[in-house]
Design a protein around this motif. Structure first.
Motif, PDB file in Angstrom:
ATOM      1  N   MET B  73       0.735  -1.351  -0.332  1.00 36.53           N
ATOM      2  CA  MET B  73      -0.046   0.059   0.297  1.00 36.53           C
ATOM      3  C   MET B  73       1.169   1.409   0.128  1.00 36.53           C
ATOM      4  O   MET B  73       2.015   1.177   0.320  1.00 36.53           O
ATOM      5  CB  MET B  73      -1.009  -0.244   0.946  1.00 36.53           C
ATOM      6  N   SER B  74       0.154   2.344  -0.575  1.00 35.34           N
ATOM      7  CA  SER B  74       1.317   3.688  -0.853  1.00 35.34           C
ATOM      8  C   SER B  74      -0.025   4.670  -0.198  1.00 35.34           C
ATOM      9  O   SER B  74      -1.455   5.015  -1.148  1.00 35.34           O
ATOM     10  CB  SER B  74       1.503   3.785  -2.447  1.00 35.34           C
ATOM     11  N   SER B 119      -3.252   4.086  -1.589  1.00 31.25           N
ATOM     12  CA  SER B 119      -3.002   3.034  -3.318  1.00 31.25           C
ATOM     13  C   SER B 119      -3.426   1.618  -2.584  1.00 31.25           C
ATOM     14  O   SER B 119      -1.693   1.144  -1.503  1.00 31.25           O
ATOM     15  CB  SER B 119      -2.533   3.820  -3.938  1.00 31.25           C
ATOM     16  N   ILE B 120      -3.959   0.600  -3.429  1.00 31.54           N
ATOM     17  CA  ILE B 120      -3.320  -0.628  -3.704  1.00 31.54           C
ATOM     18  C   ILE B 120      -3.158  -1.954  -4.175  1.00 31.54           C
ATOM     19  O   ILE B 120      -4.103  -1.564  -5.326  1.00 31.54           O
ATOM     20  CB  ILE B 120      -4.601  -1.130  -2.194  1.00 31.54           C
TER      21      ILE B 120
END
Lengths: 465, 266
Positions: B73-74, B119-120
């Motif tokens: 993740m981000s 984001s994933i």
């Protein structure tokens, strides 16, 4: 008849010759790759994806590198998810060699895991030895070159670097493929560092001496029906003294639950006459105890365990103490309590002794657990207390650090880590946060920074605190 | 004109606070019998970074054997905008006591919305769904976090983190030159506050008020007759605490005056 019957588009002999020439060329000008077939472990029939796969076989095969000038693809790029290596590779392998050499092996495997055996399959992995990298087959082109002499002779495998999750976990007690390939992945993926003790570490403890203390508790009647630990209450010490405390140890003999003994946690001080002892709770009745005090000499009033209480205790160690110098001396006796984590949680007083002038030295015997053995790559290790399991990535004996992946559950300090194949066993002292070896992960850094500024006094549903 | 230096690191703290919401997301993988064989925490990182640093840290081995390790993740900050709906009077201020015990004058903070994107990236839809399902129920559509925005005044603010939008990209169609790409994107707004410079007062917080009353307006000759003393209850209460006052009335016939310099009756 549409075609001229006097001309052949390749006889079987010609086709055979071409195939032989291709095979020969590939073996002369190609490189040796390893073909690693994907085996299906778990398929989601609704979402239509393989949720778990394993790669535990490999086949050496000659292949020609089509992209001999270098990798194709987007190269190394930085994305919001960190570095992504988009290198691609196209290799050509002999159709005949695959069918003769690899297909029979695939056919002999569990067909639930291998659904196609007669051709290379998308999703399989190519180990590329020149760069020591793993490429996943994206597409198998079977018609290039296009039917020369009426037949196709090669497969063209279009590959991209493998996206790794936890597939190479093994799944059985054999190494995944070869040591060369397995060693590639020891530093990839989700890794937990387990710090192991090669030997047990002795607990240390400190004694406190005083006078006017309870020397020993005499159990006059062990009672019956004590299905749980009753509360032992000792009458208080006069003003300025320290109250004695004790704990009852229950036992069950012949189906009768009774009190086995009463041990002092703190022998107290300042008592001028023997305190009364009452025993309540625990579901039982009838137990009675008395005690004797010593007012004219000093004895051990308390033993405090220092720090974490050592490491690697699986049995109750012997606790020794410097004998009292004054005569007549009464030697003290103690019982250590071993926690589930293999540490000494408490040292209880059986007899406080008498005749001390100064604080004596307490010595706790070293833990009986001694680590031994060498963990094997990819074997399953299990924690004795937590029941957590994991696969061995690396074992460094000099530092006693065991790196594991594919973890299930959380290991806890005190676990005896046992290898399922090597039978190596060591005591676990500590664990670092799980992390990806490629330094992308910031979970702990973020959590530590947030710990300072966030007020989760009620609850943090997302975190540990 | 704007040159007073201060830096409360409020935006940085907001980034940290947002990020930590998602640092304990786990996924599990099952074997063919449905037994869990692997569970692990999903790696999370702040997306933007220096390119050379990313290369040095994440690809120290130039021949890294795999493309990327998934899932991960981000998150990143995507916008900063003024929120007029939370505007307060520009001249309003409040007083606070810092760690040093000194009184500080603080103007009301300015409401700003900071946009975030989580984001994933996953290889499997099931992985992504495991992650998303662990996040979404907490946002209805907001989740409040309490952040100590300005350390020097100990000002804790409730910051709602609002889930604005969820989108996902599943590129599974097309030729086989590209692999399937599965990215879930969650957009959030953190309703934070920005503080301006904080005026530091050299005096400490007034914790005791003494008022002497005289029978004559000539204070040079008149002696105090009555004294009113008020202290907060509890005595260590701060300006933002809920506290009362203890009052005391004293009457004197000793013809003394109070000396502020000696802080005693003379």
């Amino acid at each position: 008849m549409a075609l001229n019957p006097f001309f052949l588009h390749g006889s079987q002999a010609e086709q055979r010759l071409v195939q032989e020439l291709i095979n020969e060329q590939l073996r002369m000008y190609g490189i040796e790759i390893y073909y690693i077939p994907r085996k299906i472990v778990r398929r989601d029939s609704i979402l239509r994806e393989l949720q778990s796969s394993k790669f535990d076989d490999n086949f050496a095969l000659e292949a020609y590198i089509n992209t001999y000038e270098g990798h194709t693809g987007a190269g190394d790029i930085l994305t919001k998810f960190g570095m992504s290596l988009r290198d691609e590779l196209t290799v050509t392998i002999s159709k005949e060699r695959f069918e003769d050499f690899i297909s029979p092996f695939l056919e002999s495997m569990d067909q639930e895991e291998i659904n196609i055996t007669d051709r290379p399959r998308e999703g399989d992995i190519i180990y590329f030895p020149l760069g020591q990298r793993l490429f996943e087959v994206k597409f198998v082109e079977h018609e290039s070159p296009f039917y020369q002499l009426g037949k196709t002779y090669v497969y063209e495998l279009k590959c991209e670097l493998f996206e790794y999750e936890d597939e190479m976990g093994g799944w059985d007690n054999t190494n995944t493929t070869t040591e060369e390939i397995d060693s590639l992945l020891v530093n990839q993926g989700y890794i937990t560092n387990l710090y192991l003790y090669p030997t047990g570490i002795a607990a240390t403890a400190t004694a406190t001496i005083g006078s006017g203390y309870v020397q020993k508790i005499f159990l006059n009647n062990d009672g019956y029906g004590y299905t749980s630990t009753p509360v032992v209450s000792i009458s208080t010490s006069p003003s300025g003294g320290t109250n004695a405390t004790a704990v009852a140890i229950t036992t069950s003999i012949g189906g009768v639950d009774s009190i086995k003994e009463i041990l002092l946690i703190n022998a107290g001080s300042g008592y001028t006459e023997a305190p009364t002892i009452s025993i309540s709770g625990g579901g039982g009745t009838g137990a009675a105890a008395t005690c004797g005090i010593i007012t004219d000499k000093k004895g051990i009033t308390r033993i405090s365990v220092n720090g974490s209480g050592g490491v690697g205790y699986s049995t109750v160690p012997n606790v020794s103490i410097t004998l009292p110098p004054l005569s007549p001396q009464i030697s003290p006796q103690f019982k250590a309590v071993v926690s589930a984590a293999g540490t000494i949680s408490e040292i209880r007083i059986v007899d406080a002794g008498a005749g001390y002038l100064s604080t004596p030295t307490v010595t706790v015997a070293v833990g009986s657990t001694v680590g031994f053995g060498t963990f094997w790559l990819n074997e399953v290790v299990t924690g004795s207390i937590s029941g957590a399991t994991a696969r061995v990535k690396t074992w460094t004996e000099s530092t006693s650090i065991l790196k594991v992946g594919t973890t299930k559950g959380d290991f806890v300090p005190g676990d005896i880590i046992v290898g399922s194949s090597s039978y190596a066993r060591y005591s676990l002292s500590g664990i670092t946060s799980e992390r990806f070896e490629d330094k992308y992960e910031q979970n702990d850094v973020i959590e530590e920074a947030a710990d300072i500024i966030l007020d989760f006094s009620e609850a943090n549903p997302f975190g540990n605190y | 004109m704007l040159g007073t230096y201060y830096y409360h690191e409020i935006i940085r703290k907001t980034i940290i606070s947002f990020g930590t919401l998602f640092n304990q997301i786990y996924i599990k993988h099952k074997d063919g019998d449905g037994d869990v064989y692997s569970d692990f925490r999903v790696p999370l990182a702040y997306g933007p970074t220096q390119k050379f640093l990313a290369r040095l840290e994440q690809q120290a081995d130039l021949n890294k054997p795999v493309q990327i390790t998934l899932p991960r993740m981000s998150f990143e900050m995507t916008s900063i905008s003024y929120d007029s709906s939370r505007k307060t009077g520009v001249t309003q201020s409040f007083k606070s006591v810092g760690d040093d015990g000194k009184l500080k004058k603080v103007f009301m903070p300015v409401p700003y919305n900071i946009g975030f994107e989580l984001s994933i990236l996953s290889k499997l839809n099931d992985d992504a769904l495991q992650i998303v399902e662990q996040i979404l129920p907490y946002f209805q559509p907001s989740f409040n976090i309490t952040v100590n925005l300005v350390d020097s005044i100990g000002e804790k603010k409730d910051i709602p983190v609002v889930l604005d939008n969820i989108s996902f990209q599943d590129d599974y169609e097309g030729d086989f030159s590209t692999r399937r790409s599965l990215i879930y994107t969650l957009q959030f707004t953190a309703k934070t506050y920005l503080f301006g410079p904080i005026a530091e007062n050299t005096e400490g917080l007034i914790r005791k008020v003494i008022v002497d009353t005289y029978t004559d307006t000539n204070v040079a000759t008149a002696k105090r007759e009555m004294r009113y003393t008020a202290v907060p209850d509890p005595i260590d209460a701060g300006p933002s605490d809920d506290f009362g006052f203890s009052e005391e009335w004293e009457f004197f016939g000793d013809s003394k005056s109070y000396s502020p310099t000696q802080q005693s009756d003379i």
